[in-house]
Design a protein around this motif. Structure first.
Motif, mmCIF file in Angstrom:
data_model
loop_
_atom_site.group_PDB
_atom_site.id
_atom_site.type_symbol
_atom_site.label_atom_id
_atom_site.label_comp_id
_atom_site.label_asym_id
_atom_site.label_seq_id
_atom_site.Cartn_x
_atom_site.Cartn_y
_atom_site.Cartn_z
ATOM 1 N N TYR A 55 91.257 121.984 92.956
ATOM 2 C CA TYR A 55 92.889 121.370 92.934
ATOM 3 C C TYR A 55 93.057 121.326 91.427
ATOM 4 C CZ TYR A 55 92.773 120.939 97.786
ATOM 5 O OH TYR A 55 93.024 120.816 99.337
ATOM 6 N N THR A 56 92.259 120.745 90.715
ATOM 7 C CA THR A 56 92.693 120.446 89.158
ATOM 8 C C THR A 56 93.314 122.029 88.610
ATOM 9 O OG1 THR A 56 90.961 118.816 88.914
ATOM 10 C CG2 THR A 56 91.915 120.010 86.992
ATOM 11 N N SER A 57 92.611 123.200 88.931
ATOM 12 C CA SER A 57 93.192 124.239 88.125
ATOM 13 C C SER A 57 93.911 125.022 88.868
ATOM 14 C CB SER A 57 91.570 125.063 88.112
ATOM 15 O OG SER A 57 90.970 125.558 89.209
ATOM 16 N N PHE A 58 94.276 124.963 90.157
ATOM 17 C CA PHE A 58 95.039 125.760 91.288
ATOM 18 C C PHE A 58 96.583 124.850 91.411
ATOM 19 C CE2 PHE A 58 96.702 127.378 95.445
ATOM 20 C CZ PHE A 58 96.715 128.429 94.993
ATOM 21 N N TYR A 59 96.214 123.552 92.123
ATOM 22 C CA TYR A 59 97.572 122.786 92.393
ATOM 23 C C TYR A 59 98.000 122.094 91.338
ATOM 24 C CZ TYR A 59 96.708 123.798 97.596
ATOM 25 O OH TYR A 59 96.762 124.134 98.836
ATOM 26 N N ILE A 60 97.484 121.460 90.560
ATOM 27 C CA ILE A 60 98.006 120.844 89.714
ATOM 28 C C ILE A 60 98.797 121.370 88.391
ATOM 29 C CG2 ILE A 60 97.415 119.447 87.442
ATOM 30 C CD1 ILE A 60 97.162 117.818 89.933
ATOM 31 N N PRO A 61 98.514 122.741 87.901
ATOM 32 C CA PRO A 61 99.385 123.323 87.284
ATOM 33 C C PRO A 61 100.741 123.670 87.722
ATOM 34 C CG PRO A 61 97.259 124.136 86.904
ATOM 35 C CD PRO A 61 97.046 123.182 88.132
ATOM 36 N N PHE A 62 100.760 123.860 89.221
ATOM 37 C CA PHE A 62 101.773 124.151 90.027
ATOM 38 C C PHE A 62 102.763 123.054 89.924
ATOM 39 C CE2 PHE A 62 103.677 124.048 94.105
ATOM 40 C CZ PHE A 62 104.950 125.099 93.964
ATOM 41 N N PHE A 63 102.322 121.980 90.377
ATOM 42 C CA PHE A 63 102.979 120.728 90.440
ATOM 43 C C PHE A 63 103.524 120.168 88.991
ATOM 44 C CE2 PHE A 63 101.104 120.641 94.785
ATOM 45 C CZ PHE A 63 102.236 120.360 95.333
ATOM 46 N N LYS A 64 102.561 120.511 88.202
ATOM 47 C CA LYS A 64 103.015 119.951 86.918
ATOM 48 C C LYS A 64 104.234 120.900 86.302
ATOM 49 C CE LYS A 64 101.380 118.949 82.431
ATOM 50 N NZ LYS A 64 102.524 119.726 81.403
ATOM 51 N N SER A 65 104.253 122.193 86.634
ATOM 52 C CA SER A 65 105.614 123.057 86.594
ATOM 53 C C SER A 65 106.676 122.574 86.989
ATOM 54 C CB SER A 65 104.999 124.707 86.784
ATOM 55 O OG SER A 65 105.297 124.749 88.042
ATOM 56 N N LEU A 66 106.729 122.165 88.372
ATOM 57 C CA LEU A 66 107.744 121.669 88.985
ATOM 58 C C LEU A 66 108.202 120.497 88.338
ATOM 59 C CD1 LEU A 66 106.665 121.731 92.760
ATOM 60 C CD2 LEU A 66 108.139 123.476 91.515
ATOM 61 N N LYS A 67 107.544 119.364 87.877
ATOM 62 C CA LYS A 67 108.049 118.305 87.073
ATOM 63 C C LYS A 67 108.436 118.769 85.880
ATOM 64 C CE LYS A 67 106.369 113.967 85.582
ATOM 65 N NZ LYS A 67 105.026 112.974 85.283
ATOM 66 N N SER A 89 90.537 107.683 90.260
ATOM 67 C CA SER A 89 91.443 106.467 89.473
ATOM 68 C C SER A 89 92.849 106.693 89.925
ATOM 69 C CB SER A 89 91.130 106.727 88.220
ATOM 70 O OG SER A 89 91.440 108.010 87.492
ATOM 71 N N THR A 90 93.402 107.917 90.000
ATOM 72 C CA THR A 90 94.709 108.305 90.423
ATOM 73 C C THR A 90 95.066 107.802 91.872
ATOM 74 O OG1 THR A 90 94.338 110.406 89.156
ATOM 75 C CG2 THR A 90 96.420 110.143 90.664
ATOM 76 N N GLU A 91 94.090 107.801 92.774
ATOM 77 C CA GLU A 91 94.334 107.158 94.006
ATOM 78 C C GLU A 91 94.668 105.735 93.956
ATOM 79 O OE1 GLU A 91 92.126 106.677 98.625
ATOM 80 O OE2 GLU A 91 91.673 108.207 97.295
ATOM 81 N N VAL A 92 93.687 104.930 92.933
ATOM 82 C CA VAL A 92 93.999 103.480 92.660
ATOM 83 C C VAL A 92 95.312 103.141 92.443
ATOM 84 C CG1 VAL A 92 93.031 101.520 91.617
ATOM 85 C CG2 VAL A 92 91.541 103.081 92.447
ATOM 86 N N ILE A 122 101.017 110.951 89.938
ATOM 87 C CA ILE A 122 99.874 111.584 90.063
ATOM 88 C C ILE A 122 99.830 112.618 89.218
ATOM 89 C CG2 ILE A 122 98.612 113.066 91.903
ATOM 90 C CD1 ILE A 122 99.818 111.433 94.010
ATOM 91 N N ILE A 123 100.962 113.566 89.145
ATOM 92 C CA ILE A 123 100.878 114.582 88.167
ATOM 93 C C ILE A 123 100.726 114.418 86.992
ATOM 94 C CG2 ILE A 123 102.222 116.717 87.436
ATOM 95 C CD1 ILE A 123 103.717 116.311 90.377
ATOM 96 N N GLY A 124 101.366 113.242 86.382
ATOM 97 C CA GLY A 124 101.237 112.892 85.144
ATOM 98 C C GLY A 124 99.952 112.257 84.619
ATOM 99 N N ILE A 125 99.371 111.468 85.564
ATOM 100 C CA ILE A 125 97.865 110.868 85.296
ATOM 101 C C ILE A 125 96.932 112.119 85.164
ATOM 102 C CG2 ILE A 125 95.901 109.460 86.032
ATOM 103 C CD1 ILE A 125 98.041 107.562 87.283
#
Length: 353
Positions: free
Chosen positions: A292-304, A243-246, A276-279
């Motif tokens: 990806y949900t547990s490793f990358y997303i928290p990192f990019f969310k912290s950047l945002k 859904s995020t890709e859409v 993407i991060i927001g959704i």
């Protein structure tokens, strides 16, 4: 004569002592490593052999010799020596590297099954050494064991989030099955290694993923083509970012709008990653799981959340041939330094599965 002899005798012992000090194993080892670093592998091996005449069980020298043999292209000799070292000195401190050199030599000898077996033995003994997973992944990928390669690359980056090549390879392997996931890996790679030939190749791949599914037919027609798997709710998967890709495709279509024509590549990328991060991070679905949900997303969310995402995107786009990007980077060295300081202190979430 006695006087001359009395002078020559101390000089003889003086120069003999100097030679012994200069040729001690530690000094010779440094000399051999220096020759290796200069590309003189044969010269390095010759020195290592000199040391081994004095100290045949010097495991550090034996390891360095395997490394030079491999770099020289003497793969069979390297493999034989590695095998002998692991048999004779199973617990020596240099065996992490010995397993890697052994597996790499077997790769070059076109023995992938043996190479994977060696890497696996090394992993069993050193389960936290990221390079063993990375090297096994390279062999697995070459021989079409893609799922295994992806699993090993995930393990490698979780053990060492600073290892750029693991991020890069993971992004490339994921690009055909999960575009959002691939974007995260490629983004992490470009943040750490924003310049050079690899970055110049990785950035277009990242931007293509960000604009995928969208095509401008002509001045009036923009087509969004969604693969069937994006709208098939019956297919279950980890890191389900369909859904995020859409949504990303819809946003990518706006890149062709005149209002966005003046935005540079970093600004457009920042908008997409922010969405993407927001959704994903705000999703209420408790069943959403995956690496990806547990490793990358928290990192990019912290950047945002900490206001670093825009700076990160400019860093990612360093190799883009755009004046606005180069100008921004030139004027914002302080922001860039601050981001890298933040990244050094960031504690990655290590998946437990």
């Amino acid at each position: 004569m006695r006087t001359l002899g009395a002078i020559l005798l101390p000089l003889f012992f003086f120069f003999t002592t100097l030679a012994q000090v200069g040729d001690n194993p530690t000094a010779l080892l440094k000399k051999g490593i220096a020759l290796h670093d200069k590309g003189d592998y044969a010269g390095a091996i010759k020195i290592y052999d000199e040391i081994l005449k004095q100290e045949p069980d010097n495991t550090e020298v034996l390891y360095e010799k395997t490394f030079s043999l491999m770099q020289q292209g003497s793969y069979q000799e390297c493999a034989d020596l590695c095998k002998d070292i692991l048999k004779r000195f199973p617990d020596n401190e240099f065996n992490k590297g010995t397993y890697i050199n052994y597996g790499t030599a077997l790769d070059h000898l076109k023995k992938p099954e043996e190479a994977i077996k060696v890497y696996s033995e090394g992993i069993n003994k050193y389960p936290n050494h990221y390079l063993l997973y990375f090297n096994r992944a390279v062999t697995e990928n070459i021989y079409k064991q893609t799922d295994n390669a992806i699993a090993d690359l995930k393990k490698a980056v979780s053990l060492n989030p600073s290892h750029t090549t693991s991020h890069l390879y993971l992004g490339l392997l994921m690009s055909s099955s999960n575009k959002i996931a691939a974007m995260m890996s490629l983004s992490a790679f470009l943040m750490i290694e924003p310049e050079g030939q690899r970055a110049a190749r990785a950035l277009p791949q990242l931007l293509n993923l960000a604009g995928s599914n969208v095509e401008k037919k002509d001045e009036k027609n923009i087509t969004i083509s969604l693969p069937s798997k994006l709208v098939d709710s019956t297919v279950k998967m980890e890191d389900d970012f369909r859904s995020t890709e859409v949504a990303m495709s819809m946003l990518a279509a706006l890149d062709f709008d005149k209002k966005n024509s003046k935005k540079n590549v970093a600004e457009k990328l920042s908008e997409k990653l922010s969405m993407i991060i927001g959704i994903i991070s705000e999703r209420k679905d408790s069943n959403q799981t995956g690496f990806y949900t547990s490793f990358y997303i928290p990192f990019f969310k912290s950047l945002k959340d900490n206001g670093y995402l825009e700076t990160a995107c400019y860093i990612m786009c360093t190799s883009a041939d755009e004046k606005d990007v180069k100008k921004w980077i030139s004027k914002n060295k302080g922001k860039i330094d601050e981001l890298y300081s933040y990244m050094r202190d960031y504690k990655w979430t290590v998946p437990t599965n």
